[in-house]
Write a protein that holds these residues in place. Structure first.
Motif, PDB file in Angstrom:
ATOM      1  N   GLN A 266       0.826  -1.207   0.000  1.00 22.91           N
ATOM      2  CA  GLN A 266       0.000   0.000   0.000  1.00 22.91           C
ATOM      3  C   GLN A 266       0.862   1.260   0.000  1.00 22.91           C
ATOM      4  N   ASN A 267       1.918   1.267   0.785  1.00 21.52           N
ATOM      5  CA  ASN A 267       2.817   2.431   0.863  1.00 21.52           C
ATOM      6  C   ASN A 267       4.264   1.972   0.705  1.00 21.52           C
ATOM      7  N   PRO A 268       4.660   1.609  -0.498  1.00 21.48           N
ATOM      8  CA  PRO A 268       6.024   1.110  -0.694  1.00 21.48           C
ATOM      9  C   PRO A 268       7.049   2.245  -0.618  1.00 21.48           C
ATOM     10  N   GLU A 269       8.268   1.873  -0.345  1.00 19.32           N
ATOM     11  CA  GLU A 269       9.365   2.848  -0.435  1.00 19.32           C
ATOM     12  C   GLU A 269       9.641   3.064  -1.913  1.00 19.32           C
ATOM     13  N   ILE A 270       9.309   4.255  -2.392  1.00 21.28           N
ATOM     14  CA  ILE A 270       9.273   4.508  -3.834  1.00 21.28           C
ATOM     15  C   ILE A 270      10.669   4.391  -4.450  1.00 21.28           C
ATOM     16  N   VAL A 271      10.728   3.664  -5.544  1.00 21.46           N
ATOM     17  CA  VAL A 271      11.987   3.504  -6.255  1.00 21.46           C
ATOM     18  C   VAL A 271      12.357   4.815  -6.954  1.00 21.46           C
ATOM     19  N   LYS A 272      13.636   5.166  -6.917  1.00 22.86           N
ATOM     20  CA  LYS A 272      14.100   6.361  -7.619  1.00 22.86           C
ATOM     21  C   LYS A 272      14.197   6.047  -9.108  1.00 22.86           C
ATOM     22  N   LEU A 273      13.764   6.970  -9.917  1.00 27.52           N
ATOM     23  CA  LEU A 273      13.801   6.738 -11.361  1.00 27.52           C
ATOM     24  C   LEU A 273      15.232   6.649 -11.882  1.00 27.52           C
ATOM     25  N   THR A 274      16.141   7.323 -11.221  1.00 24.88           N
ATOM     26  CA  THR A 274      17.553   7.183 -11.615  1.00 24.88           C
ATOM     27  C   THR A 274      18.023   5.742 -11.382  1.00 24.88           C
ATOM     28  N   ASN A 275      17.563   5.121 -10.282  1.00 25.30           N
ATOM     29  CA  ASN A 275      17.912   3.722 -10.028  1.00 25.30           C
ATOM     30  C   ASN A 275      17.204   2.792 -11.004  1.00 25.30           C
ATOM     31  N   LEU A 276      15.965   3.149 -11.353  1.00 24.26           N
ATOM     32  CA  LEU A 276      15.237   2.342 -12.323  1.00 24.26           C
ATOM     33  C   LEU A 276      16.011   2.281 -13.638  1.00 24.26           C
ATOM     34  N   PHE A 277      16.542   3.410 -14.081  1.00 18.31           N
ATOM     35  CA  PHE A 277      17.307   3.439 -15.327  1.00 18.31           C
ATOM     36  C   PHE A 277      18.663   2.751 -15.143  1.00 18.31           C
TER      37      PHE A 277
END
Length: 313
Positions: A266-277
């Motif tokens: 429900q409230n995940p620790e949001i992944v950084k888009l820089t890490n996603l890339f």
């Protein structure tokens, strides 16, 4: 004095009016102006419950007009659907009743909703007071506006009467789907939101089919990932991804995060888009799903700002 009155049988207002008139006219005459004034006052007081029958000149009970649009939840969905209130994706939408936007049945007094109501009222300012209050007049115009949209969608063949009955002026899944069909036919962003400009297009007697094309300024994340992989320390790339992260709604980032990790928190620790890339793996189905969902949530305006930063030298 003799008064002939035809009333609808067993109507509560009619029965009450009949009893009162009989009681008063039994004791009063028009010999004095005072008594006449009393009767006139009584009749005017009860006139809100009746209307004049133009054929016979008699009085009949007036049926109140039912108001279909009354729930704050429904009003918020309509304001979103007509482009006045920013949408939020419902993680568990009830697609039997509503378009896939978050539902909130609280009173319509929060600032975003009041501002959305004002924007709607300004567009119909000849009929409405711009107050931010969803009063009876505003709700009536809201209802008429949705009915008008639905009628034009049916007129142009994007929905049927069975899909959108005329007595259901709600922005439910059938209206949402019909708007998306219309948008696809016109090469517009398929988000189910019928803005003022799009409703004006629907007012035309005929529509010209325009196949959907990818806007030149639209982000293609898989292509940008290839650029990022060659130079992951590029300040422009990092600035663009950080800016994109700031401009996306929290619920979108939550869904991207859950898809990326294969979770349903429900409230995940949001992944950084820089890490996603940085850690994206095209062979990982979760990663592909997350990137595709992220791609689908980027509006043209956000895309343009993102690309401006990405390509900055």
């Amino acid at each position: 004095m003799k008064i002939n009155i035809r009333l609808v049988a067993k109507h509560p207002f009619a029965e009450r009016l009949k009893d009162k008139l009989l009681a008063i006219t039994h004791h009063l005459s028009f010999e004095t102006s005072c008594k006449k004034d009393m009767l006139d006052l009584f009749v005017s007081t009860y006139s809100i419950f009746i209307k004049q029958d133009t054929l016979t000149g008699s009085l009949i009970a007036k049926e109140p007009k039912p108001m279909a649009v009354y729930s704050p939840q429904i009003i918020r969905h309509i304001l979103i659907g007509l482009g006045y209130l920013a949408p939020e994706i419902d993680p568990n939408p009830d697609l039997t009743k509503f378009a896939p936007w978050k539902r909130n049945d609280n009173s319509l007094t929060d600032q975003p909703t009041e501002e959305a109501i004002k924007r709607f009222q300004k567009q119909y300012s000849q009929k409405l007071v711009v107050s931010g209050n969803a009063d009876a007049e505003t709700r009536s115009v809201i209802e008429d506006t949705v009915k008008g949209l639905q009628n034009r969608l049916k007129f142009h063949g994007f929905a049927t009467n069975a899909e959108i009955p005329s007595d259901k002026p709600f922005y439910g899944p059938a209206t949402y789907t019909a708007v998306k069909r219309f948008q696809k036919s016109q090469g517009l962003t398929e988000n189910g939101i019928a803005t003022t400009q799009q409703r004006q297009i629907l007012q035309q007697p005929t529509l010209q089919n325009k196949p959907q094309t990818q806007p030149q300024s639209q982000v293609k994340l898989i292509d940008l990932y290839s650029q990022f992989k060659k130079n992951p320390q590029n300040p422009s790339y990092i600035a663009a991804l950080n800016n994109l992260q700031q401009n996306l709604p929290k619920d979108v980032l939550n869904k991207v995060t859950n898809k990326w990790r294969g979770t349903n928190d429900q409230n995940p620790e949001i992944v950084k888009l820089t890490n996603l890339f940085t850690y994206y793996d095209d062979n990982n189905a979760n990663h592909r799903d997350a990137l595709n969902h992220l791609q689908s949530q980027i509006t043209p305006a956000v895309s343009q700002a993102f690309l401006s930063l990405w390509n900055k030298k």
